[in-house]
Design an enzyme around this catalytic site. Structure first.
Site, PDB file in Angstrom:
ATOM      1  N   SER A 107       0.836  -1.208   0.000  1.00 12.55           N
ATOM      2  CA  SER A 107       0.000   0.000   0.000  1.00 12.55           C
ATOM      3  C   SER A 107       0.870   1.257   0.000  1.00 12.55           C
ATOM      4  CB  SER A 107      -0.877   0.021   1.255  1.00 12.55           C
ATOM      5  OG  SER A 107      -1.794  -1.038   1.217  1.00 12.55           O
ATOM      6  N   ARG A 123       1.592   4.295  -3.010  1.00  7.95           N
ATOM      7  CA  ARG A 123       1.359   5.701  -2.678  1.00  7.95           C
ATOM      8  C   ARG A 123       2.644   6.523  -2.779  1.00  7.95           C
ATOM      9  NH1 ARG A 123      -2.389   2.486  -0.467  1.00  7.95           N
ATOM     10  NH2 ARG A 123      -4.406   3.288   0.222  1.00  7.95           N
ATOM     11  N   ARG A 178     -13.143  -7.160 -11.528  1.00  8.06           N
ATOM     12  CA  ARG A 178     -13.381  -6.461 -10.249  1.00  8.06           C
ATOM     13  C   ARG A 178     -14.183  -5.172 -10.455  1.00  8.06           C
ATOM     14  NH1 ARG A 178      -7.903  -6.578  -6.908  1.00  8.06           N
ATOM     15  NH2 ARG A 178      -9.368  -5.984  -5.263  1.00  8.06           N
ATOM     16  N   SER A 189     -13.273   1.146   2.502  1.00 10.36           N
ATOM     17  CA  SER A 189     -12.257   0.847   1.487  1.00 10.36           C
ATOM     18  C   SER A 189     -11.272   2.000   1.381  1.00 10.36           C
ATOM     19  CB  SER A 189     -12.936   0.618   0.128  1.00 10.36           C
ATOM     20  OG  SER A 189     -11.979   0.744  -0.903  1.00 10.36           O
ATOM     21  N   GLN A 206      -9.124   2.152  -0.805  1.00 12.66           N
ATOM     22  CA  GLN A 206      -8.963   2.453  -2.233  1.00 12.66           C
ATOM     23  C   GLN A 206      -9.957   3.525  -2.668  1.00 12.66           C
ATOM     24  OE1 GLN A 206      -9.183  -1.376  -4.143  1.00 12.66           O
ATOM     25  NE2 GLN A 206      -7.176  -1.990  -3.385  1.00 12.66           N
ATOM     26  N   ASP A 253      -6.826  -8.386   4.028  1.00 18.55           N
ATOM     27  CA  ASP A 253      -6.066  -9.274   3.137  1.00 18.55           C
ATOM     28  C   ASP A 253      -5.558 -10.519   3.859  1.00 18.55           C
ATOM     29  OD1 ASP A 253      -6.442  -7.567   0.991  1.00 18.55           O
ATOM     30  OD2 ASP A 253      -4.650  -6.393   1.457  1.00 18.55           O
ATOM     31  N   ARG A 258     -12.315 -14.543  -2.863  1.00 23.11           N
ATOM     32  CA  ARG A 258     -11.466 -15.188  -1.848  1.00 23.11           C
ATOM     33  C   ARG A 258     -12.256 -16.054  -0.877  1.00 23.11           C
ATOM     34  NH1 ARG A 258      -6.986 -10.562  -0.549  1.00 23.11           N
ATOM     35  NH2 ARG A 258      -5.712 -11.121  -2.349  1.00 23.11           N
TER      36      ARG A 258
HETATM   37  C1  S3P Z   1      -5.484  -1.416  -0.130  1.00 21.57           C
HETATM   38  C2  S3P Z   1      -6.731  -1.471   0.403  1.00 21.57           C
HETATM   39  C3  S3P Z   1      -7.475  -2.716   0.612  1.00 21.57           C
HETATM   40  C4  S3P Z   1      -6.639  -3.974   0.412  1.00 21.57           C
HETATM   41  C5  S3P Z   1      -5.672  -3.832  -0.724  1.00 21.57           C
HETATM   42  C6  S3P Z   1      -4.766  -2.632  -0.532  1.00 21.57           C
HETATM   43  C7  S3P Z   1      -4.848  -0.105  -0.280  1.00 21.57           C
HETATM   44  O1  S3P Z   1      -8.547  -2.672  -0.266  1.00 21.57           O
HETATM   45  O2  S3P Z   1      -7.447  -5.101   0.206  1.00 21.57           O
HETATM   46  O3  S3P Z   1      -4.867  -4.999  -0.835  1.00 21.57           O
HETATM   47  O4  S3P Z   1      -3.604  -0.056  -0.447  1.00 21.57           O
HETATM   48  O5  S3P Z   1      -5.546   0.920  -0.228  1.00 21.57           O
HETATM   49  P1  S3P Z   1      -9.908  -1.949   0.167  1.00 21.57           P
HETATM   50  O6  S3P Z   1      -9.554  -0.868   1.116  1.00 21.57           O
HETATM   51  O7  S3P Z   1     -10.523  -1.420  -1.061  1.00 21.57           O
HETATM   52  O8  S3P Z   1     -10.694  -3.033   0.852  1.00 21.57           O
END
Ligand code: S3P
Length: 437
Positions: free
Chosen positions: A20, A24, A120, A166, A168, A319, A350
């Protein structure tokens, strides 16, 4: 590739940089004028795709040595329109975060990925971006890849409440909001990982995060900041550390140390859960590295007990459920993992992939709605199955870990996706004494 039981696991290892934070780091480098130097970057396939995308959007991205990278960015508002398709391979995080970045710029870009990423959902990102003025020019049915967007000419600051916890979604909205005049706010009812907020603050953005309800956060970013480049040190990924840790817990006689594991409270739900199960995990030294708390973790083989894992813990260990299911298979009694609906839209479904892997190896389990229940008798698992990994790195690694302790070896059908997040998984496990061949 098969994993089989041999002796105890012993030794000290360092797992690769956090995925992550690595994505970033490259994105912040792209969005900052000047040079951002990154050390400890994860050089996994997913992150390398983000590096390629940063180059296509105008950054100069250089590999200086192992884990050592330099990104020369042009700053918010200056991205170039990419000439080709931005291909993110297997990477949900890279693709979704970059949609936010592109969304804040008046450029057109096409996003694509492999067969897993094409399945996805991307509507969760496109919906808030549409509210911010982004145009979706083309997308596969159900807002899926491949898709083409044109970023906003004048990005609209919004207040957006995420429909699911999330990071993301939150990060895509914040990255888009970087080029909006005024304040962009993201409200989440369950707090997700906060690396985007922390890194934006570190680069000088005006961003604040407040409590929202019992478990949530309200994050507010003032747009069009002057970001200043800062060196980034990427700590070791707790989601990768999970594999040797669970292996040591289930292989009798084991004692290992995993060095410098990031202990960000929003990422360590697995450690909390394993400790509740009776895992012997000791922090040898807690310290701050690169703005995150890290610790060396000593893990010893332990007699585990089944537990109930509350749904609100899911964002902090999202995860890690596949490898928790492996630990649960060796525990005495029932482990109930509640509220796993988000697992259905990860690199694979999963929930189903874990259930199928457990079934192939003689582990009693049940899917009840969105919950997974795994029952163990505190002794070894039969094993002997071949697990379908469905282009999912964490399914492959989880069941190889199971094979290190099961009565019969366990095979996985495809190793290749392990390179997305943990390229040296096999040699690292072998150094601890695991037999993978
Ligand atoms: C991540 C957020 C997670 C995680 C992914 C990495 C990130 O997803 O499952 O492997 O780096 O922001 P979500 O926050 O969408 O669940």
């Amino acid at each position: 590739m098969q994993a089989r039981r041999k002796g105890a696991l012993t030794g000290t290892v360092t797992v690769p940089g956090d995925k992550s934070i690595s994505h970033r780091a490259l994105i912040l480098g792209l969005l900052t004028v000047g040079e951002t130097v990154v050390t400890g970057l994860l050089e996994g396939e997913d992150v390398l795709r983000t590096a390629d995308a940063a180059r296509a959007l105008g950054a100069n991205v250089e590999h200086l040595g192992p884990g050592h990278w330099r990104v020369h960015g042009m700053g918010v508002g200056t991205l170039l329109e990419p000439r080709g398709v931005l291909d993110f391979g297997n990477a949900g995080t890279g693709s979704r975060l970059m949609m936010g970045v592109v969304g804040g710029h008046p450029i057109r870009a096409t996003f694509d990925g492999d067969a897993s990423l094409r399945k996805r959902p991307m509507g969760r990102i496109l919906n808030p971006l549409r509210q911010m003025g982004v145009e979706v020019l083309d997308a596969a049915p159900g807002d899926r890849l491949p898709l083409t967007i044109r970023g906003a000419d004048a990005c609209i600051p919004v207040t957006y409440e995420t429909p699911v916890a999330s990071a993301q979604i939150k990060s895509a909205v914040l990255f888009c909001g970087l080029n909006a005049p005024g304040e962009t706010t993201v409200i989440e009812n369950e707090a997700s990982r906060d690396h985007t907020e922390k890194m934006l603050a570190y680069f000088g953005a005006d961003i604040r995060s407040e409590r929202h309800g019992t478990h949530g956060r309200r994050v507010t970013l003032r747009g069009q900041p002057e970001l200043a480049p800062k060196p980034i040190v990427v700590p070791a990924d707790p989601s990768s550390a999970a594999f040797p840790m669970v292996a040591a817990l289930i292989v009798p006689g084991s004692e290992i140390v995993v060095r410098s594991v990031m202990m960000n409270p929003l990422r360590i739900g697995l450690i909390t859960t394993l400790r509740e199960m009776g895992a012997d995990i000791t922090e040898l030294e807690r310290r701050i590295e690169g703005g995150e708390e890290v610790a060396d973790l000593r893990v010893r083989h332990s007699a585990l007990q089944g537990v109930d894992v509350p749904a609100e813990r899911a964002p902090s260990m999202i995860d890690e459920y596949p490898v928790l299911a492996v630990a649960a298979a060796f525990a005495m009694g029932e482990t109930r993992m509640n509220g796993l609906q988000e697992l259905r839209v990860k690199e694979s479904d999963r929930l189903q992939a874990v259930a199928d892997g457990l079934a192939a190896n003689g582990v009693t389990h049940e899917i009840a709605g969105d919950d997974l229940i795994v029952s163990g008798n505190g002794k070894a698992v039969r094993g002997g199955g071949t697990v379908a990994t469905h282009m999912d790195h964490r399914i492959a690694m989880s069941f190889l870990v199971m094979g290190l302790a099961s009565d019969k070896p366990i095979a996985v059908d495809d190793m290749s996706f392990i390179a997305t997040s943990f390229p040296d998984f096999v040699p690292l496990m072998a150094r601890l004494g695991g037999e993978l061949a």
